[in-house]
Structures are given as C-alpha cells and as structure tokens.
Design an enzyme around this catalytic site. Structure first.
Site, PDB file in Angstrom:
ATOM      1  N   TYR A 134       0.387  -0.982   0.144  1.00 17.21           N
ATOM      2  CA  TYR A 134      -0.023   0.277   0.428  1.00 17.21           C
ATOM      3  C   TYR A 134       0.828   0.795  -0.058  1.00 17.21           C
ATOM      4  O   TYR A 134       1.640   1.189   1.245  1.00 17.21           O
ATOM      5  CB  TYR A 134      -0.865   0.245   1.297  1.00 17.21           C
ATOM      6  CG  TYR A 134      -1.314   1.721   1.517  1.00 17.21           C
ATOM      7  CD1 TYR A 134      -1.737   2.052   0.550  1.00 17.21           C
ATOM      8  CD2 TYR A 134      -2.692   1.149   2.681  1.00 17.21           C
ATOM      9  CE1 TYR A 134      -3.115   3.068   0.282  1.00 17.21           C
ATOM     10  CE2 TYR A 134      -3.278   2.856   2.471  1.00 17.21           C
ATOM     11  CZ  TYR A 134      -4.101   3.390   1.734  1.00 17.21           C
ATOM     12  OH  TYR A 134      -4.680   4.190   1.688  1.00 17.21           O
ATOM     13  N   LYS A 162      -2.073  -1.219  -4.350  1.00 15.33           N
ATOM     14  CA  LYS A 162      -2.966  -0.319  -3.988  1.00 15.33           C
ATOM     15  C   LYS A 162      -1.612   0.484  -3.557  1.00 15.33           C
ATOM     16  O   LYS A 162      -1.247   1.439  -3.298  1.00 15.33           O
ATOM     17  CB  LYS A 162      -3.263  -0.686  -2.288  1.00 15.33           C
ATOM     18  CG  LYS A 162      -4.280   0.858  -2.613  1.00 15.33           C
ATOM     19  CD  LYS A 162      -5.471   0.817  -0.885  1.00 15.33           C
ATOM     20  CE  LYS A 162      -5.966   1.617  -0.724  1.00 15.33           C
ATOM     21  NZ  LYS A 162      -6.476   1.807   0.342  1.00 15.33           N
TER      22      LYS A 162
END
Length: 295
Positions: A134, A162
């Site tokens: 992330y 992400k």
C-alpha cells in the site's frame, strides 16, 4: 490464489460508545455483497486499523471473513512501521482465512528503498502469504518507487499494489517496469478509477463504495470493459461526492455519510474528531444531489 481485482470497499469500522460494533459491521458487509462489491478490505486507513487494539483487529477481520463466506475477496489490513509487527499481523490474516493482506509502507521512520524492499521481503519469507503493498506517500512520507516494486514482484514478495498517489505516470511506469499482469494494480483514489484502469489497473480499493457500492461497481465494470463514454459519465457523476469524502480527514466524512444512510453511527476514535457541522452539511448536500436516499 484468487485474482485480486474489481470494485473493493475499504470498509469503515462501526463503533458504538467507544467499542467496535460487530453487529453493524456484519450488516454493512452483507449490504456490500448484495450491491455487487467484489472485495472487502477491513482494518485499512478508512477502517481506522491503526487505532484498533490487536484483539479488535482480529475481531473485525474474523467478522468480515465469517460474513463473506467466500462470496467476495477479503484483503485484511495488516501494516505496521515495525517489520516484526507487520509479520505478526499478516500471520493473523492468514490464520483467519483472508485472501491477502494489505500492508502499508512503514510510516514515520522513513526507510530507504532498500529498507522498503527488505521489509516486504521479510514479510513474505516469514508468512508465504499474498501481500498487497500500500503506497500512500501523503500519509506515510515514504514513496514505494516503481523500481522497488519491480524488485519485489520479481522476488515474488508481493501479489499486488494499492497505489494512492493519483499519478497516472506512476501507473504507466509500474506497468512498464513490472509487467502488465505481473501483479494486481489497485487504485487507492476514487477520483482516478477510469484513468487508472485505462493505464493497466485491475480495480480499486474505494472509500466512496461505503455509501455508493453499486455505483462504484458499475464504474469499474464500465472502465474495465472499455466503455469509455459510460465510465466517463459515471466518474463525472461521482466527482462532487468523492470530493466531499475528503472535506475533512478520512474516514470522518465517509463515516458521517454512512450514518446519514442509517447504516451505522458515525463515531470515530481519537485522535480523529467528528466532522464539523459545516462539513456535514456539505456531505449531506452532495449525497442528496447524487441521489442517495438518506435515513
């Protein structure tokens, strides 16, 4: 491993009188499934994962997994700025039966690119479990660069990323250096779903899906199927509502919006404070204009 793709919700963590409201969480998860959401991501930024106790995180992840029962992906938030803690969190996600773990880049201690590589490599070696890195530099002050992502992908240490930089050139670089389908590319910005998918993305982990899950699913489907006109219209229709979800610090506005739908209270855990009356009015007005039915 199931393909990590589609419209996923960074689900809020309902709270009542200071405690996690697992009943409300189950109801939210069931509603997401009924609306066509492809994946649920508990204990992320929007789920206030960093202010949950370890026992609460386990309860939240377990509740989502037990509610979903394989009907959608579950990617459990499991990040920490201490590698050994991240390893334990990923082990928990694996034990509970999640499909993957979402692991934010270490924040505050500002590791180098080599440190980031070793962090994710150590997690993989200790867990052998799919990890979605992330990258959200606006919160962590650390940027996971494409070259490092490519190293991690080549080593098999990550299953996806992400990407929350809202930078389309970054996504083009990732596809160029890592490979189009080498890992899952998931947008972390609701504002850029269409261009992100057009640049090789496979889906989104969404904030606005907490209140408009079907609309987000339709946008992702249109974008991935090549329906440019349809996707552009859907992205434009969401623009104001997207902005209002960040009129104050996330997840304040979206939790207030969920409460306005009558689906749970908007309670936050300190240090986050309730949104102001002025911001709440903006959120409410945007929801009405978008066509959402308030409680």
């Amino acid at each position: 491993m199931r393909r990590l793709e589609g419209s996923m919700v960074a689900i809020v963590t309902p709270m009542k009188d200071g405690a996690v409201d697992l009943r409300a969480l189950r109801e939210l998860a069931e509603w997401q499934l009924a609306e066509g959401t492809d994946g649920i991501v508990p204990c992320g930024t929007t789920g206030e994962g960093v202010t949950l106790t370890p026992a609460e995180r386990a309860d939240v992840i377990r509740t989502v997994i037990e509610t979903v029962r394989g009907r959608a992906l579950v990617i459990a938030g499991a990040g920490s700025n201490a590698t050994h803690e991240a390893i334990e969190s990923v082990k928990l996600a694996k034990t509970l039966g999640a499909d993957a773990a979402l692991v934010v880049t270490p924040y505050y201690n500002k590791p180098t690119q080599e440190g980031l590589f070793r962090h994710y490599q150590a997690i993989w070696e200790a867990t052998r479990f799919p990890v979605v890195a992330y990258n959200v530099p606006s919160r962590t002050s650390v940027d996971l660069l494409p070259e490092t992502v490519a190293r991690l992908a080549k080593a098999g240490a990550i299953a996806g990323i992400k990407e929350a930089t809202a930078n389309m050139d970054r996504q083009v670089q990732l596809v160029e250096k890592v490979g189009k389908d080498a890992i899952a590319y998931l947008s972390g910005d609701d504002f850029t779903v269409l261009p992100y998918v057009a640049c090789g993305g496979h889906g989104v982990i969404s904030v606005i899906a907490n209140i408009a899950p079907r609309a987000m699913k339709e946008l992702v489907v249109a974008a991935r199927s090549g329906d440019l006109a349809g996707a552009l219209a859907k992205q434009a229709a969401m623009a104001e509502l997207n902005r209002m979800m960040f009129v104050e610090t996330n997840p304040g506005p979206v939790k207030a919006a969920v409460a306005l739908l009558g689906r749970s209270g908007g309670e936050l855990r300190l240090p986050l404070a309730p949104v102001s009356e002025a911001s709440l009015a903006k959120v409410r007005d945007a929801m009405v204009r978008f066509g959402l039915k308030l409680a």
